[in-house]
Design a protein around this motif. Structure first.
Motif, PDB file in Angstrom:
ATOM      1  N   GLY A  70       0.704  -1.229  -0.107  1.00  0.00           N
ATOM      2  CA  GLY A  70      -0.170  -0.122  -0.068  1.00  0.00           C
ATOM      3  C   GLY A  70       0.765   1.136  -0.014  1.00  0.00           C
ATOM      4  O   GLY A  70       0.503   2.125  -0.564  1.00  0.00           O
ATOM      5  N   ARG A  73       2.725   1.700  -3.513  1.00  0.00           N
ATOM      6  CA  ARG A  73       2.089   2.304  -4.606  1.00  0.00           C
ATOM      7  C   ARG A  73       2.028   3.600  -4.821  1.00  0.00           C
ATOM      8  O   ARG A  73       1.855   4.087  -6.034  1.00  0.00           O
ATOM      9  CB  ARG A  73       0.537   1.549  -4.500  1.00  0.00           C
ATOM     10  CG  ARG A  73       0.395   0.139  -4.583  1.00  0.00           C
ATOM     11  CD  ARG A  73      -0.790  -0.387  -4.742  1.00  0.00           C
ATOM     12  NE  ARG A  73      -0.707  -1.862  -4.748  1.00  0.00           N
ATOM     13  CZ  ARG A  73      -1.151  -2.600  -3.685  1.00  0.00           C
ATOM     14  NH1 ARG A  73      -1.860  -2.061  -2.769  1.00  0.00           N
ATOM     15  NH2 ARG A  73      -1.045  -3.793  -3.938  1.00  0.00           N
ATOM     16  N   ARG A  74       2.170   4.613  -3.808  1.00  0.00           N
ATOM     17  CA  ARG A  74       2.136   5.792  -4.043  1.00  0.00           C
ATOM     18  C   ARG A  74       3.450   6.527  -4.669  1.00  0.00           C
ATOM     19  O   ARG A  74       3.642   7.439  -5.001  1.00  0.00           O
ATOM     20  CB  ARG A  74       2.080   6.430  -2.661  1.00  0.00           C
ATOM     21  CG  ARG A  74       1.282   7.873  -2.722  1.00  0.00           C
ATOM     22  CD  ARG A  74       0.830   8.424  -1.270  1.00  0.00           C
ATOM     23  NE  ARG A  74      -0.473   8.014  -0.820  1.00  0.00           N
ATOM     24  CZ  ARG A  74      -1.530   8.251  -1.370  1.00  0.00           C
ATOM     25  NH1 ARG A  74      -1.546   9.522  -2.255  1.00  0.00           N
ATOM     26  NH2 ARG A  74      -2.653   7.960  -1.000  1.00  0.00           N
ATOM     27  N   TYR A 102      -5.654   8.971  -6.797  1.00  0.00           N
ATOM     28  CA  TYR A 102      -4.304   9.386  -6.081  1.00  0.00           C
ATOM     29  C   TYR A 102      -4.340  10.405  -5.118  1.00  0.00           C
ATOM     30  O   TYR A 102      -3.709  10.801  -4.318  1.00  0.00           O
ATOM     31  CB  TYR A 102      -3.184   9.515  -6.996  1.00  0.00           C
ATOM     32  CG  TYR A 102      -2.650   8.437  -7.581  1.00  0.00           C
ATOM     33  CD1 TYR A 102      -3.049   7.955  -8.518  1.00  0.00           C
ATOM     34  CD2 TYR A 102      -1.494   7.849  -7.147  1.00  0.00           C
ATOM     35  CE1 TYR A 102      -2.623   6.595  -9.341  1.00  0.00           C
ATOM     36  CE2 TYR A 102      -0.865   6.566  -7.612  1.00  0.00           C
ATOM     37  CZ  TYR A 102      -1.171   6.050  -8.735  1.00  0.00           C
ATOM     38  OH  TYR A 102      -0.844   4.919  -9.172  1.00  0.00           O
TER      39      TYR A 102
ATOM     40  N   LEU B 101      -5.268  -1.425  -9.853  1.00  0.00           N
ATOM     41  CA  LEU B 101      -4.559  -2.019  -8.364  1.00  0.00           C
ATOM     42  C   LEU B 101      -3.213  -1.538  -8.250  1.00  0.00           C
ATOM     43  O   LEU B 101      -2.901  -1.876  -7.307  1.00  0.00           O
ATOM     44  CB  LEU B 101      -4.360  -3.390  -9.092  1.00  0.00           C
ATOM     45  CG  LEU B 101      -5.668  -4.298  -9.261  1.00  0.00           C
ATOM     46  CD1 LEU B 101      -5.296  -5.737  -9.923  1.00  0.00           C
ATOM     47  CD2 LEU B 101      -6.525  -4.400  -7.860  1.00  0.00           C
ATOM     48  N   ILE B 102      -2.602  -0.633  -8.878  1.00  0.00           N
ATOM     49  CA  ILE B 102      -1.464   0.031  -8.589  1.00  0.00           C
ATOM     50  C   ILE B 102      -1.613   1.214  -7.949  1.00  0.00           C
ATOM     51  O   ILE B 102      -0.787   1.756  -7.366  1.00  0.00           O
ATOM     52  CB  ILE B 102      -0.302  -0.222  -9.647  1.00  0.00           C
ATOM     53  CG1 ILE B 102      -0.679   0.908 -11.014  1.00  0.00           C
ATOM     54  CG2 ILE B 102       0.306  -1.387 -10.008  1.00  0.00           C
ATOM     55  CD1 ILE B 102       0.182   1.261 -11.706  1.00  0.00           C
ATOM     56  N   ALA B 103      -2.949   1.692  -7.950  1.00  0.00           N
ATOM     57  CA  ALA B 103      -3.216   2.933  -7.213  1.00  0.00           C
ATOM     58  C   ALA B 103      -3.298   2.932  -5.885  1.00  0.00           C
ATOM     59  O   ALA B 103      -3.514   1.607  -5.360  1.00  0.00           O
ATOM     60  CB  ALA B 103      -4.423   3.617  -7.763  1.00  0.00           C
ATOM     61  N   PRO B 104      -2.862   3.744  -4.822  1.00  0.00           N
ATOM     62  CA  PRO B 104      -2.987   3.410  -3.429  1.00  0.00           C
ATOM     63  C   PRO B 104      -4.421   3.614  -2.774  1.00  0.00           C
ATOM     64  O   PRO B 104      -4.787   4.350  -2.129  1.00  0.00           O
ATOM     65  CB  PRO B 104      -1.971   4.529  -3.063  1.00  0.00           C
ATOM     66  CG  PRO B 104      -2.051   5.542  -4.018  1.00  0.00           C
ATOM     67  CD  PRO B 104      -2.439   5.067  -5.361  1.00  0.00           C
ATOM     68  N   VAL B 105      -5.334   2.574  -3.296  1.00  0.00           N
ATOM     69  CA  VAL B 105      -6.463   2.686  -2.819  1.00  0.00           C
ATOM     70  C   VAL B 105      -7.117   1.281  -2.390  1.00  0.00           C
ATOM     71  O   VAL B 105      -6.539   0.082  -2.855  1.00  0.00           O
ATOM     72  CB  VAL B 105      -7.564   3.201  -3.942  1.00  0.00           C
ATOM     73  CG1 VAL B 105      -7.481   4.497  -4.338  1.00  0.00           C
ATOM     74  CG2 VAL B 105      -7.705   2.219  -5.003  1.00  0.00           C
TER      75      VAL B 105
END
Lengths: 240, 239
Positions: A70, A73-74, A102, B101-105
């Motif tokens: 998590g 990913r940012r 984002y 899926l690669i987004a920070p959610v």
């Protein structure tokens, strides 16, 4: 920035990555080349947090995968041979969606600045499905860098691009590198692989077999090295 | 002090979660606004089905009225699978699911966003279906309790459908697999929901005790499916 130690990835009985060791430092541009089936895309999907490693250590920006995916990913942006864009949305809508996802500040300004950077400001209201492959790939870079990630991951970014579009992509990647981003690119295109990067590594049958400073080796010598390490010379000879 | 920091963190996480959910909904509605592909396919299918049944049962109007509640739910289920397939297939084109899926959610934010957008598409279809049933079968569909059961039933069906579609969409025989897996899973929902709607199809309204168990089963199904989706969606999309 990216540290892989003994990375193993197995699908059922199929061992795709067999203990990969690789390091990409801050601001470094590393290209990973290899033939089809060498495990390049699998490696990229593990680094992009899309796949979990079977064993081994994967550290991105100091965080471990898959536990801290998590957080990672940012800090990563992914450019693949697929655009990861919605063809039915306009260029501006696509970027706005990712800016929202984002949760970026000043979303409208960021989106417009990104469109200007990749030369698509005038086409902001056009659906992505009407774009040429080169334009799509430029928009893909805008999407991947919209949140200003520290690490840019490129998975066969030159697939389907003509010479002009490839040159434009080269310029954009050079710019991203100058901006201090760490870049890991995987490709089977040796010429592009060598041109832009600081280091180049060869992945063969799920293992890094060679890792050299790209400034110390000529393209011709690298081709020989690649052929020697992957056995492609022998294959050609046996066909002849 | 620590408690304050924890509370702030929780508030910020909740805000991020809600923003992510509505970003997905916003994106799906935008795409639908541009293409009108999901709702129009569902409406076309439903209109043809209702007209076909109306003509087939024209000679026996009583039979038509008796089966109309079942027909309503059968049409919603089948049109729903079209909507689910189309909406999830969108995420396969250009591998956009990878971008999500690669987004920070959180993955369950993506799940909830998908459930909300496809539910909205299905509810739009149901509005048209209600009009058609009033016109063709002369049924008192425009009643608050009927609308409530339809909304609750749709939420449960789509909540289950998004989980199943996310699994089947990655397979070669997705068009076949989705109804084969989803329709039996929807049976515990559809039976009480159609019984609940059927109870309101008479001029005199039923007493609450006659329909309460049906409505409670639908609500429990909704809660179960949404919870299952929340807890398992991560494994479904990451496997």
């Amino acid at each position: 920035m990216i540290k892989l130690q003994g990375l193993v990835k197995q699908y059922g009985m199929n061992l795709v990555l067999r203990g990969v060791d690789l390091h990409v430092g801050a601001g470094e541009f590393v290209t990973l080349v290899g033939s089809n089936g060498a495990g390049k895309s699998t490696l990229m999907r593990v680094v992009a947090t899309l796949l979990q490693p079977t064993s081994g250590k994967v550290q991105i920006g100091g965080w471990s995968l898959p536990k801290q995916a998590g957080r990672v990913r940012r800090h990563i942006g992914l450019v693949s041979h697929y655009s990861l864009l919605y063809g039915d949305l306009t260029a501006a809508e696509n970027l706005t969606f990712f800016a929202r996802l984002y949760q970026l500040d000043n979303q409208e300004e960021r989106v417009m600045a990104a469109l200007k950077k990749v030369g698509l400001y005038a086409r902001q209201r056009d659906a992505v499905s009407t774009f040429s492959r080169g334009m799509v790939q430029r928009l893909t870079i805008a999407r991947a860098t919209l949140h200003e990630p520290d690490i840019l991951l490129l998975d066969e970014p030159y697939t389907g691009l003509d010479q002009d579009a490839s040159r434009l992509l080269d310029d954009l990647l050079r710019q991203e590198h100058e901006n201090g981003r760490s870049i890991l690119m995987i490709t089977h295109d040796l010429s592009h692989g060598l041109n832009l990067c600081d280091r180049v590594a060869i992945l063969n049958q799920g293992k890094i077999v060679c890792d050299v400073d790209s400034r110390t080796i000529s393209p011709a010598d690298f081709l020989d090295l690649y052929a020697e390490q992957t056995g492609s010379k022998k294959k050609v000879a046996s066909h002849e | 002090m620590n408690e304050q920091v924890t509370n702030q963190k929780k508030t910020s996480e909740s805000r991020e979660f809600i923003t992510a959910v509505f970003s997905v909904v916003w994106k799906d509605l935008r795409i639908e606004r541009h293409t009108r592909q999901t709702v129009s396919v569902m409406v076309m299918f439903s209109v043809v089905t209702v007209i076909m049944f109306n003509f087939a049962l024209e000679s026996n109007l009583d039979a038509a009225r008796n089966v109309s509640t079942g027909l309503l739910w059968a049409t919603i289920l089948l049109a729903g699978t079209l909507g689910l397939n189309r909406s999830m297939a969108l995420e396969q084109e250009n591998q956009t699911m990878d971008a999500l899926l690669i987004a920070p959610v959180p993955r369950n934010a993506i799940y909830l966003g998908k459930v909300i957008s496809i539910t909205l598409f299905t509810l739009a279809l149901e509005l048209i279906l209600i009009m058609l049933f009033i016109i063709f079968f002369n049924k008192p569909m425009w009643r608050p309790m009927v609308l409530l059961i339809l909304v609750l039933g749709t939420i449960g069906y789509i909540a289950a459908g998004v989980i199943v579609t996310s699994m089947t969409i990655q397979t070669r025989s997705k068009e076949v697999l989705l109804p084969v897996l989803l329709l039996p899973l929807a049976l515990p929902l559809v039976l009480p929901a159609s019984m609940g709607v059927a109870a309101y199809m008479f001029p005199q309204q039923p007493v609450w005790s006659e329909v309460q168990s049906a409505i409670f089963i639908v609500i429990i199904y909704d809660i179960l499916m949404l919870t299952a989706g929340f807890l398992t969606y991560r494994f479904v999309v990451e496997s």
